[in-house]
Scaffold this motif. Sequence first.
Motif, PDB file in Angstrom:
ATOM      1  N   ALA A 186      25.260 -21.282  54.851  1.00 50.73           N
ATOM      2  CA  ALA A 186      24.617 -21.864  56.026  1.00 50.73           C
ATOM      3  C   ALA A 186      23.629 -22.885  55.491  1.00 50.73           C
ATOM      4  CB  ALA A 186      23.911 -20.795  56.852  1.00 50.73           C
ATOM      5  N   LEU A 187      24.079 -24.120  55.389  1.00 50.13           N
ATOM      6  CA  LEU A 187      23.238 -25.191  54.869  1.00 50.13           C
ATOM      7  C   LEU A 187      23.907 -26.534  55.151  1.00 50.13           C
ATOM      8  CD1 LEU A 187      24.899 -25.947  52.029  1.00 50.13           C
ATOM      9  CD2 LEU A 187      23.636 -23.996  51.194  1.00 50.13           C
ATOM     10  N   ASP A 188      23.163 -27.593  55.012  1.00 46.78           N
ATOM     11  CA  ASP A 188      23.697 -28.929  55.229  1.00 46.78           C
ATOM     12  C   ASP A 188      24.787 -29.216  54.193  1.00 46.78           C
ATOM     13  OD1 ASP A 188      23.929 -31.521  56.277  1.00 46.78           O
ATOM     14  OD2 ASP A 188      22.549 -32.308  54.760  1.00 46.78           O
ATOM     15  N   GLY A 189      25.992 -29.554  54.644  1.00 53.47           N
ATOM     16  CA  GLY A 189      27.090 -29.808  53.729  1.00 53.47           C
ATOM     17  C   GLY A 189      27.850 -28.573  53.311  1.00 53.47           C
ATOM     18  N   ALA A 190      27.652 -27.457  54.009  1.00 56.14           N
ATOM     19  CA  ALA A 190      28.323 -26.210  53.638  1.00 56.14           C
ATOM     20  C   ALA A 190      29.837 -26.359  53.643  1.00 56.14           C
ATOM     21  CB  ALA A 190      27.906 -25.089  54.585  1.00 56.14           C
ATOM     22  N   GLY A 191      30.355 -27.140  54.581  1.00 53.68           N
ATOM     23  CA  GLY A 191      31.802 -27.317  54.667  1.00 53.68           C
ATOM     24  C   GLY A 191      32.395 -27.963  53.433  1.00 53.68           C
ATOM     25  N   ASP A 192      31.593 -28.773  52.727  1.00 54.63           N
ATOM     26  CA  ASP A 192      32.091 -29.463  51.535  1.00 54.63           C
ATOM     27  C   ASP A 192      32.342 -28.500  50.379  1.00 54.63           C
ATOM     28  OD1 ASP A 192      31.833 -31.817  52.950  1.00 54.63           O
ATOM     29  OD2 ASP A 192      29.832 -32.252  52.161  1.00 54.63           O
ATOM     30  N   VAL A 193      31.752 -27.314  50.443  1.00 47.39           N
ATOM     31  CA  VAL A 193      31.909 -26.331  49.374  1.00 47.39           C
ATOM     32  C   VAL A 193      33.217 -25.552  49.534  1.00 47.39           C
ATOM     33  CG1 VAL A 193      30.817 -24.345  48.229  1.00 47.39           C
ATOM     34  CG2 VAL A 193      29.402 -26.101  49.306  1.00 47.39           C
ATOM     35  N   MET A 194      33.764 -25.517  50.748  1.00 51.90           N
ATOM     36  CA  MET A 194      34.831 -24.579  51.053  1.00 51.90           C
ATOM     37  C   MET A 194      36.182 -24.904  50.413  1.00 51.90           C
ATOM     38  SD  MET A 194      33.487 -22.107  52.497  1.00 51.90           S
ATOM     39  CE  MET A 194      31.782 -22.326  51.975  1.00 51.90           C
ATOM     40  N   LEU A 195      36.449 -26.158  50.110  1.00 49.47           N
ATOM     41  CA  LEU A 195      37.721 -26.465  49.449  1.00 49.47           C
ATOM     42  C   LEU A 195      37.755 -25.832  48.060  1.00 49.47           C
ATOM     43  CD1 LEU A 195      40.461 -27.827  49.420  1.00 49.47           C
ATOM     44  CD2 LEU A 195      39.348 -29.913  48.572  1.00 49.47           C
ATOM     45  N   ALA A 196      36.680 -26.016  47.303  1.00 52.41           N
ATOM     46  CA  ALA A 196      36.601 -25.393  45.982  1.00 52.41           C
ATOM     47  C   ALA A 196      36.625 -23.879  46.103  1.00 52.41           C
ATOM     48  CB  ALA A 196      35.335 -25.857  45.256  1.00 52.41           C
ATOM     49  N   ALA A 197      35.963 -23.344  47.127  1.00 49.45           N
ATOM     50  CA  ALA A 197      35.947 -21.898  47.341  1.00 49.45           C
ATOM     51  C   ALA A 197      37.343 -21.371  47.634  1.00 49.45           C
ATOM     52  CB  ALA A 197      35.012 -21.555  48.492  1.00 49.45           C
ATOM     53  N   THR A 198      38.099 -22.101  48.449  1.00 48.67           N
ATOM     54  CA  THR A 198      39.467 -21.691  48.790  1.00 48.67           C
ATOM     55  C   THR A 198      40.352 -21.666  47.555  1.00 48.67           C
ATOM     56  OG1 THR A 198      39.283 -22.552  51.042  1.00 48.67           O
ATOM     57  CG2 THR A 198      41.496 -22.294  50.150  1.00 48.67           C
ATOM     58  N   TYR A 199      40.259 -22.695  46.724  1.00 52.74           N
ATOM     59  CA  TYR A 199      41.031 -22.712  45.481  1.00 52.74           C
ATOM     60  C   TYR A 199      40.683 -21.515  44.601  1.00 52.74           C
ATOM     61  CZ  TYR A 199      42.500 -27.545  46.423  1.00 52.74           C
ATOM     62  OH  TYR A 199      43.057 -28.679  46.967  1.00 52.74           O
ATOM     63  N   ALA A 200      39.384 -21.242  44.480  1.00 53.96           N
ATOM     64  CA  ALA A 200      38.944 -20.142  43.618  1.00 53.96           C
ATOM     65  C   ALA A 200      39.485 -18.807  44.097  1.00 53.96           C
ATOM     66  CB  ALA A 200      37.411 -20.107  43.572  1.00 53.96           C
ATOM     67  N   ILE A 201      39.441 -18.577  45.399  1.00 56.17           N
ATOM     68  CA  ILE A 201      39.902 -17.301  45.946  1.00 56.17           C
ATOM     69  C   ILE A 201      41.418 -17.188  45.866  1.00 56.17           C
ATOM     70  CG2 ILE A 201      40.013 -15.911  48.045  1.00 56.17           C
ATOM     71  CD1 ILE A 201      37.301 -17.291  48.825  1.00 56.17           C
ATOM     72  N   LYS A 202      42.118 -18.236  46.266  1.00 48.45           N
ATOM     73  CA  LYS A 202      43.577 -18.179  46.317  1.00 48.45           C
ATOM     74  C   LYS A 202      44.195 -18.002  44.936  1.00 48.45           C
ATOM     75  CE  LYS A 202      47.669 -20.458  48.173  1.00 48.45           C
ATOM     76  NZ  LYS A 202      48.182 -21.521  49.067  1.00 48.45           N
ATOM     77  N   PHE A 203      43.609 -18.630  43.946  1.00 51.79           N
ATOM     78  CA  PHE A 203      44.203 -18.589  42.608  1.00 51.79           C
ATOM     79  C   PHE A 203      43.511 -17.605  41.668  1.00 51.79           C
ATOM     80  CE2 PHE A 203      45.303 -22.810  44.315  1.00 51.79           C
ATOM     81  CZ  PHE A 203      46.683 -22.656  44.342  1.00 51.79           C
ATOM     82  N   GLY A 204      42.688 -16.716  42.233  1.00 55.22           N
ATOM     83  CA  GLY A 204      42.128 -15.618  41.470  1.00 55.22           C
ATOM     84  C   GLY A 204      41.156 -16.013  40.382  1.00 55.22           C
TER      85      GLY A 204
END
Length: 241
Positions: A186-204
């Motif tokens: 919950a912060l300004d630009g939080a959405g910009d972090v989610m692509l990297a987060a998705t890659y990290a989670i999906k690929f273990g």
Amino acid sequence: MFNDEGITVVEERAVTVARTENGVVVTTTAGTRAQGQRLLVATGRFADTRDLGLDAAGVQTDERGFIVVDQNQRTTNPRVFAAGDVAGGPQYVYVAAQTGHVAAAGALGEPSTVDYRGLPGVTFTTPQIASAGLTEHRATELGHSCECRVLSAQDIPRALINQDPRGTLKLVIDAKTREVLGVHAALDGAGDVMLAATYAIKFGLTVDDLADTWAPYLTMSEALRIAAGLFRSNLPTSCCA
């Protein structure tokens, strides 16, 4: 953060709503009165499928009108597939596109499924609220031994440059494998972090993978690398859900 924006959060249920000369007043179970010019009631969504003749086609819907589908987007009529918001999945454009791809593949005799691991969601408020993967509570329910770290926006260089060091980012990992299970912010630009987060989670990826990965300085994605590095410190583990 809400206080800075003049927003008051009342964590009580409303019992009455009444009109006033200047708008409305809501009274809660504890007797708290909240006044405002407008009232927004958010009660969820339903699918308006009443006029589609689904009963005649043998296609079942749930109590909210969403079409019941299996993992291949096949309805209760094996010759009919459904995709998008009407199929009751997470209501994002990218989910609709992916379920459409799966439905088309199934209709052509090549069944596949949607991989929801690391599915990101962003609410474009001020500040943005974004998440990907499991919450700490859900991860614990699924049997993970969790470990978490919370990074304040005051420790994110980009937030300091933007002169808005409000908010937090939370990283949830499996304490045994150190794999990333969820990222929430919950912060300004939080959405910009989610692509990297998705890659990290999906690929273990593990927190060590993230901490040792290059991230452009002064981008919000760098916040994920900084948060991962906290697991190498002696800071106490967060226990908030």
